[in-house]
Design a protein around this motif. Structure first.
Motif, PDB file in Angstrom:
ATOM      1  N   GLN A 121       3.439   1.460  -1.525  1.00  0.00           N
ATOM      2  CA  GLN A 121       4.861   1.172  -1.258  1.00  0.00           C
ATOM      3  C   GLN A 121       5.603   0.834  -2.546  1.00  0.00           C
ATOM      4  N   GLN A 122       4.964   0.030  -3.411  1.00  0.00           N
ATOM      5  CA  GLN A 122       5.610  -0.342  -4.683  1.00  0.00           C
ATOM      6  C   GLN A 122       5.825   0.862  -5.585  1.00  0.00           C
ATOM      7  N   GLN A 123       4.809   1.731  -5.667  1.00  0.00           N
ATOM      8  CA  GLN A 123       4.875   2.871  -6.601  1.00  0.00           C
ATOM      9  C   GLN A 123       5.738   4.003  -6.071  1.00  0.00           C
ATOM     10  N   PHE A 124       5.792   4.152  -4.754  1.00  0.00           N
ATOM     11  CA  PHE A 124       6.503   5.305  -4.162  1.00  0.00           C
ATOM     12  C   PHE A 124       7.997   5.279  -4.475  1.00  0.00           C
ATOM     13  N   ILE A 125       8.550   4.087  -4.590  1.00  0.00           N
ATOM     14  CA  ILE A 125       9.984   3.938  -4.860  1.00  0.00           C
ATOM     15  C   ILE A 125      10.410   4.747  -6.088  1.00  0.00           C
ATOM     16  N   HIS A 126       9.537   4.798  -7.112  1.00  0.00           N
ATOM     17  CA  HIS A 126       9.880   5.486  -8.368  1.00  0.00           C
ATOM     18  C   HIS A 126       9.327   6.911  -8.429  1.00  0.00           C
ATOM     19  N   ALA A 127       8.691   7.373  -7.337  1.00  0.00           N
ATOM     20  CA  ALA A 127       7.922   8.624  -7.424  1.00  0.00           C
ATOM     21  C   ALA A 127       8.699   9.836  -6.942  1.00  0.00           C
ATOM     22  N   ASP A 128       8.405  10.980  -7.561  1.00  0.00           N
ATOM     23  CA  ASP A 128       8.901  12.262  -7.059  1.00  0.00           C
ATOM     24  C   ASP A 128       7.902  12.856  -6.072  1.00  0.00           C
ATOM     25  N   ILE A 129       6.621  12.572  -6.301  1.00  0.00           N
ATOM     26  CA  ILE A 129       5.558  13.180  -5.490  1.00  0.00           C
ATOM     27  C   ILE A 129       4.500  12.123  -5.174  1.00  0.00           C
ATOM     28  N   LEU A 130       4.072  12.090  -3.900  1.00  0.00           N
ATOM     29  CA  LEU A 130       2.932  11.240  -3.510  1.00  0.00           C
ATOM     30  C   LEU A 130       1.862  12.134  -2.890  1.00  0.00           C
ATOM     31  N   VAL A 131       0.640  12.008  -3.396  1.00  0.00           N
ATOM     32  CA  VAL A 131      -0.490  12.717  -2.787  1.00  0.00           C
ATOM     33  C   VAL A 131      -1.486  11.673  -2.286  1.00  0.00           C
TER      34      VAL A 131
END
Ligand code: C5P
Length: 222
Positions: free
Chosen positions: A82-92
């Motif tokens: 949840q913390q990292q997704f905020i800044h992400a373009d892609i989540l795998v």
């Protein structure tokens, strides 16, 4: 600055099987080694992306330049994603998340007793990380899941695309030895939200990861 097809993109990859503690010396887990997720993180790095790898109990060292966040349990993984997704373009989400965890974690080692020949464990459901991510996903963010199945691979994976609001799912048959969990090779089907399917040959996990990155790069250009 990084060069490559995915230069400037921020990518979060999860890898490995979560460990759900029972007491200070025991835990419940699964056969996921993390190899597929590590290969994906490396392939993204090669393509020039900024990569954060959230790894459960990593036995492998990630390539130089990959940011590593180490977690144990599904709840810790949820927090980190949840913390990292905020800044992400892609989540795998290649991690194999335990569906259940022990309801209570004993603070001392659980002892066997002469009169207890059986023992029942109470388990509680873990939250579904991808379902939570689906509620905060913004247009343009790409979310890719994995489906490890022993039967009805394609129909089970297709249902997950809908249920978890994914752009794509990597369907992985884990019933065959030599591919899938813990193996060095894999064979997967990339399934898209629009119903398109691409099945790979049996290949090394790094080669499968390269194909995934190829597909994602094309998707990002759209
Ligand atoms: O529902 P199932 O576990 O088969 O779905 C697999 C996909 O969902 C994987 O991408 C896995 O990382 C993710 N997952 C999750 N949270 C869970 C269980 C699985 O995000 N609690």
């Amino acid at each position: 600055p990084q060069k490559g097809r995915l230069a400037g993109k921020t990518v979060v990859v999860t890898a490995g099987g979560t460990r759900e503690p029972l007491d200070p010396v025991r835990y419940l887990t699964n056969h996921s080694s993390g190899k597929m997720g590590f290969a994906i993180a490396n392939a993204f790095k090669q393509a020039g992306a900024n990569v954060t790898l959230i790894a459960v109990n990593p036995l492998i060292t990630p390539s130089v330049g990959i940011k590593l966040i180490q977690v144990e349990t599904a709840l810790e993984l949820l927090d980190a994603v949840q913390q990292q997704f905020i800044h992400a373009d892609i989540l795998v989400m290649a991690a194999a998340v335990a569906d259940y965890r022990p309801a209570k974690v004993a603070d001392k080692k659980i002892k066997k007793t002469a009169d207890n020949q059986t023992m029942a464990l109470e388990l509680v459901r873990n939250p579904d990380i991808l379902q939570k991510i689906a509620t905060i996903k913004k247009p343009g963010q790409l979310v890719i899941g994995f489906a490890a199945e022993t039967n009805d691979l394609i129909s089970n994976a297709t249902k997950k695309i809908q249920a978890k609001n994914l752009d794509m799912i990597v369907a992985n048959d884990v019933s065959q030895t030599g591919i899938g969990f813990n193996a060095d090779n894999n064979q997967v089907t990339f399934l898209f939200a629009d119903g398109k399917q691409i099945k790979t040959a049996v290949e090394s996990k790094p080669r499968i990861a390269d194909q995934l990155i190829e597909i994602i790069s094309k998707q990002m250009q759209k």
